[in-house]
Structures are given as structure tokens and as C-alpha cells.
Design an enzyme around this catalytic site. Structure first.
Site, PDB file in Angstrom:
ATOM      1  N   ARG A  38       0.820  -1.213   0.000  1.00 23.87           N
ATOM      2  CA  ARG A  38       0.000   0.000   0.000  1.00 23.87           C
ATOM      3  C   ARG A  38       0.855   1.265   0.000  1.00 23.87           C
ATOM      4  O   ARG A  38       0.450   2.286  -0.545  1.00 23.87           O
ATOM      5  CB  ARG A  38      -0.924   0.005   1.210  1.00 23.87           C
ATOM      6  CG  ARG A  38      -2.157  -0.842   0.989  1.00 23.87           C
ATOM      7  CD  ARG A  38      -3.036  -0.817   2.210  1.00 23.87           C
ATOM      8  NE  ARG A  38      -4.373  -1.326   1.898  1.00 23.87           N
ATOM      9  CZ  ARG A  38      -5.287  -1.601   2.807  1.00 23.87           C
ATOM     10  NH1 ARG A  38      -5.003  -1.412   4.096  1.00 23.87           N
ATOM     11  NH2 ARG A  38      -6.467  -2.039   2.459  1.00 23.87           N
ATOM     12  N   LYS A 193     -14.891 -17.820   4.880  1.00 22.47           N
ATOM     13  CA  LYS A 193     -16.328 -17.965   5.120  1.00 22.47           C
ATOM     14  C   LYS A 193     -17.211 -17.447   4.004  1.00 22.47           C
ATOM     15  O   LYS A 193     -16.977 -16.368   3.466  1.00 22.47           O
ATOM     16  CB  LYS A 193     -16.710 -17.215   6.393  1.00 22.47           C
ATOM     17  CG  LYS A 193     -16.145 -17.831   7.641  1.00 22.47           C
ATOM     18  CD  LYS A 193     -16.591 -17.012   8.816  1.00 22.47           C
ATOM     19  CE  LYS A 193     -16.077 -17.596  10.117  1.00 22.47           C
ATOM     20  NZ  LYS A 193     -16.259 -16.631  11.201  1.00 22.47           N
ATOM     21  N   GLY A 364     -11.866  -4.585   1.974  1.00 20.21           N
ATOM     22  CA  GLY A 364     -13.294  -4.323   2.150  1.00 20.21           C
ATOM     23  C   GLY A 364     -13.850  -3.398   1.073  1.00 20.21           C
ATOM     24  O   GLY A 364     -14.953  -3.617   0.558  1.00 20.21           O
TER      25      GLY A 364
HETATM   26  C1  3PG Z   1      -8.458  -2.093   5.441  1.00 24.11           C
HETATM   27  O1  3PG Z   1      -7.314  -2.522   5.566  1.00 24.11           O
HETATM   28  O2  3PG Z   1      -9.447  -2.830   5.356  1.00 24.11           O
HETATM   29  C2  3PG Z   1      -8.626  -0.606   5.299  1.00 24.11           C
HETATM   30  O3  3PG Z   1      -7.446   0.061   5.579  1.00 24.11           O
HETATM   31  C3  3PG Z   1      -9.764  -0.122   6.139  1.00 24.11           C
HETATM   32  O4  3PG Z   1      -9.518  -0.404   7.490  1.00 24.11           O
HETATM   33  P1  3PG Z   1     -10.746  -0.690   8.461  1.00 24.11           P
HETATM   34  O5  3PG Z   1     -11.374  -1.961   7.980  1.00 24.11           O
HETATM   35  O6  3PG Z   1     -10.150  -0.802   9.833  1.00 24.11           O
HETATM   36  O7  3PG Z   1     -11.698   0.466   8.330  1.00 24.11           O
HETATM   37 MG    MG Z   2     -11.046  -3.931   6.602  1.00 21.05          MG
END
Ligand code: 3PG
Ligand code: MG
Length: 392
Positions: A38, A193, A364
């Protein structure tokens, strides 16, 4: 991507205070960075802004600390050091949002999630961020699914709010893979899952020509087809959902699997036909016949969307499936997009990064985009571009 968004590259940044939200949330082990994927992805944006003559402030979260409680393990200080060496220039590190940086300076702010109100998208905090800039650049695709003060609120209040080059590239790649994909579109959904990936599977069932399931997810599908899964991770309550998905689209199931008796680095690996899994077996990988079948499928693909490994690839004896999958994606001429933390780890492990068309920094956020959800941090940029004056 959506053209109704202001882009950083369209703006004159010279002499401007530019506040860039990146996703510098990288895995750390004992205070050192264990994957810099990243960080590497964010570097071109920072370089571009600095080269354009901007005074650049970078903000990000790291992990999920308790707001208002400083904890060293969540400090962005090691990341500021990384950026200083990667960019080969001094980097100031600060917690003080009211300090005025020197012209041309690069500043990394301390973890935004130490600030009370960050997660709740507190308006006062967002205004404090916004006052620190002339231009706000949202570049953190990995956090674009969060409506928080540093991703959303600040974009409402900043004099100008735009998308950074990384965010633009991410949205472009996903759009290319999803809105008018070269067919057949083959999606690979692995991981542990079904429950966490049910929505994405439902969306993909409508748009993908084939879905390859792997990892723990595949076990639920095997069970849904009446096959034995022994003691494998399997979500029995989701068997009906898995059956419905198989009615909707082609989900080829493993014909052979690699099993073990315990989840451990030392577990003996046994290859079995999918029909022969014993009661005390756990399925930890796809077998060689299945690997060949998947490789063939991917060879003919026009577009590949990949999220999640197909086995416990952190243990070598159960890594063969994920390695074969990685190599098949690398060998394919398809437009391939990969996303998610484990997926990136597999790409690194097998050294195929150059052979994947686009590697997303989102986990996510990647899934939510594929699910067709609107990403709040992108939506606010659209609102701003649609001509709304800054709030407040
Ligand atoms: C991740 O790694 O999923 C993102 O940086 C978002 O982080 P978070 O899920 O803690 O909001
Ligand atoms: Mg996350």
C-alpha cells in the site's frame, strides 16, 4: 471511472496546501512493516504533488486503536520513516493540526484514528482537517467504503475536494473489469467464510460467467452438493444460499481436495477425491485435478476478478492450489484484477505481480465496490464536483 469527479491531476497545485488521505494501513510485525504494497502504491501520488510544488500533508489510519488513547503500536511514525527513505527527502511527523507547514514541506500526520470523532465522522474534526488545506485529495481507495472524518467529512468542508491518481486508477480498473467486461468473466472468490462474501457472491452470480470458489467457502458449496466435508470449516446454515447461487450461475466445484487431520504446519497432507473425504478430515486445499481444470478455465477467460486464496497457502503442503491458481492467472491473457490482503500476500509469495493487470489496494472497499455499493468517500467527491459549495 465516474467522470463527474475532480481529479488532482487537473488542478494546479503549485504553492497550495494539499492534504492527501492515503490508506497507509499496512500490516506491522514488532514495529516493522511486513508488506509495503500500500505504501508503494501511494508514492506516485505524493511525488506528483510534491513535484507540482505543493506543500503536502498526508493523513491515514493504521489499525483500529481506541480513539483518544495513544498506543505506540498504532503510531504512523515508522511509516513516516519509510516514506522519507522511499522518497529520499525529509518528512516531518506531526500531531498538531493547527501548525503551519513550511512551503514545499512533506508532513505525515499521526494516525487519524487517535483523534476523537474520526470514526463517527465528527463535523468539527472534519472542519479541523479541512482548515489545514486548500485542496483535499482523496486517494485512499482501501478506506473509501468508510464515511469517516478523514475520508468523508473533510471532503465536505475542504475548499476543493478531488480524487488522487491512485483512487482514479482503482476505480478505472474495477470499472473495466465489471461494467463492460471482456467475456467470459471468471470470478474467483476464496477465503474462509461464505457469510462474509455472500453479498459479493450474489452480485457476481448475476455478472460473472463462472465463479470459482475456494478455501473454506468451497466447503459450504461441496456440502450443498451433498458431498462429505468431514470436520472442515463449513457454514451449514448457508447451504440453501449456496444452492441458490449454483442455480444462478456456473460454480464448478473441486473434484479432488487436499486434506489434513489438524490445522497445523506439521499436518500431513493427503489428496483425495472430493467424494472420499473422511469424517475426521479437514479440507485445506484443492487437489491437482481441480487445479488443472481451473487453469483451463482461466486460460479461456476474457476477464478475471480474484479475491481470496483457494487453500491454506501459509502452510506449504496446502499451498499448491493457490500457487497453481496464481500461475494460471499470470499465464492468462485476460484482463485480471486482484484485491484483498490475503490475495496480495499470495501474489507476493509467487512473484506474479507483474503479470496481473491491476492489483487493488482495497480489501473491504474492493468487495463493496464489486457488490455494487456506493463508496461514501467517492460519493462525496461526486457531490462536490456537482457544484455544491463547501459546507460550513
Ligand atoms: C483495510 O485494511 O481494510 C482498510 O485500511 C480499512 O480499514 P478498516 O477496515 O479498519 O476500516
Ligand atoms: Mg477492513
Amino acid at each position: 471511472m465516474n467522470t463527474n469527479i475532480l481529479r488532482m491531476t487537473d488542478l494546479d497545485l503549485a504553492g497550495k496546501r494539499v492534504l492527501i488521505r492515503e490508506d497507509l494501513n499496512v500490516p506491522m510485525r514488532d514495529g516493522s512493516i511486513s508488506s509495503d504494497a500500500r505504501l508503494r502504491a501511494a508514492l506516485p501520488t505524493l511525488r506528483t504533488a510534491l513535484d507540482a510544488g505543493a506543500t503536502v500533508t498526508v493523513m491515514s489510519h493504521l489499525g483500529r486503536p481506541v480513539e483518544g488513547e495513544f498506543k505506540q503500536e498504532y503510531s504512523l511514525a515508522p511509516i513516516a520513516d519509510y516514506l522519507a527513505s522511499a522518497l529520499d527527502r525529509p518528512v516531518a511527523f506531526s500531531e498538531d493540526w493547527s501548525a503551519a507547514p513550511a512551503p514545499g514541506q512533506l508532513t505525515v500526520m499521526e494516525n487519524v484514528r487517535f483523534n476523537p470523532g474520526e470514526k463517527a465522522n465528527d463535523d468539527e474534526l472534519a472542519q479541523r482537517y479541512a482548515r489545514a488545506c486548500d485542496i483535499f485529495v482523496m486517494d485512499a481507495f482501501g478506506t473509501a467504503h468508510r464515511a469517516q472524518a478523514s475520508t468523508h467529512g473533510v471532503a465536505r468542508h475542504a475548499p476543493l475536494a478531488c480524487a488522487g491518481p491512485l483512487l482514479v486508477a482503482e476505480l478505472d480498473a474495477l470499472k473495466q473489469a465489471l461494467s463492460a467486461p471482456r467475456r467470459p468473466l471468471v470470478a474467483i472468490v476464496g477465503g474462509s467464510k461464505v457469510s462474509t462474501k455472500l453479498t459479493v457472491l450474489e452480485t457476481l452470480a448475476d455478472i460473472a460467467d463462472q465463479i470459482i470458489v475456494g478455501g473454506g467457502i468451497a466447503n459450504t458449496f461441496l456440502a450443498a452438493s451433498g458431498l462429505p466435508v468431514g470436520k472442515s470449516l463449513c457454514e451449514n446454515d448457508l447451504v440453501p444460499a449456496a444452492q441458490a447461487l449454483m442455480q444462478k450461475t456456473s460454480i464448478p466445484l473441486p473434484t479432488d481436495v487436499v486434506t489434513g487431520k489438524e490445522f497445523s504446519e506439521a499436518a500431513e497432507a493427503v489428496t483425495r477425491a472430493a467424494t472420499d473425504v473422511a469424517e475426521d478430515d479437514m479440507i485445506f486445499d484443492i487437489g491437482p485435478a481441480t487445479r488443472d481444470q481451473i487453469a483451463k478455465l482461466l486460460q479461456g477467460a476474457g476477464t478475471i476478478l480474484w479475491n481470496g486464496p483457494v487453500g491454506v497457502f501459509e502452510f506449504d503442503q496446502f499451498a499448491g492450489g493457490t500457487e497453481a491458481l496464481s500461475r494460471a492467472i499470470a499465464a492468462s491473457d485476460a484482463f485480471s484484477v486482484a484485491g484483498g490482503g490475503d490475495t496480495l500476500a499470495a501474489i507476493d509469495k509467487y512473484g506474479i505481480a507483474e503479470k496481473v493487470s491491476y492489483i487493488s489496494t482495497g480489501g473491504g472497499a474492493f468487495l463493496e465496490y464489486v457488490e455494487g455499493k456506493s463508496l461514501p468517500a467517492v460519493a462525496i467527491l461526486e457531490e462536490r464536483a456537482a457544484g455544491q459549495a463547501p459546507a460550513g
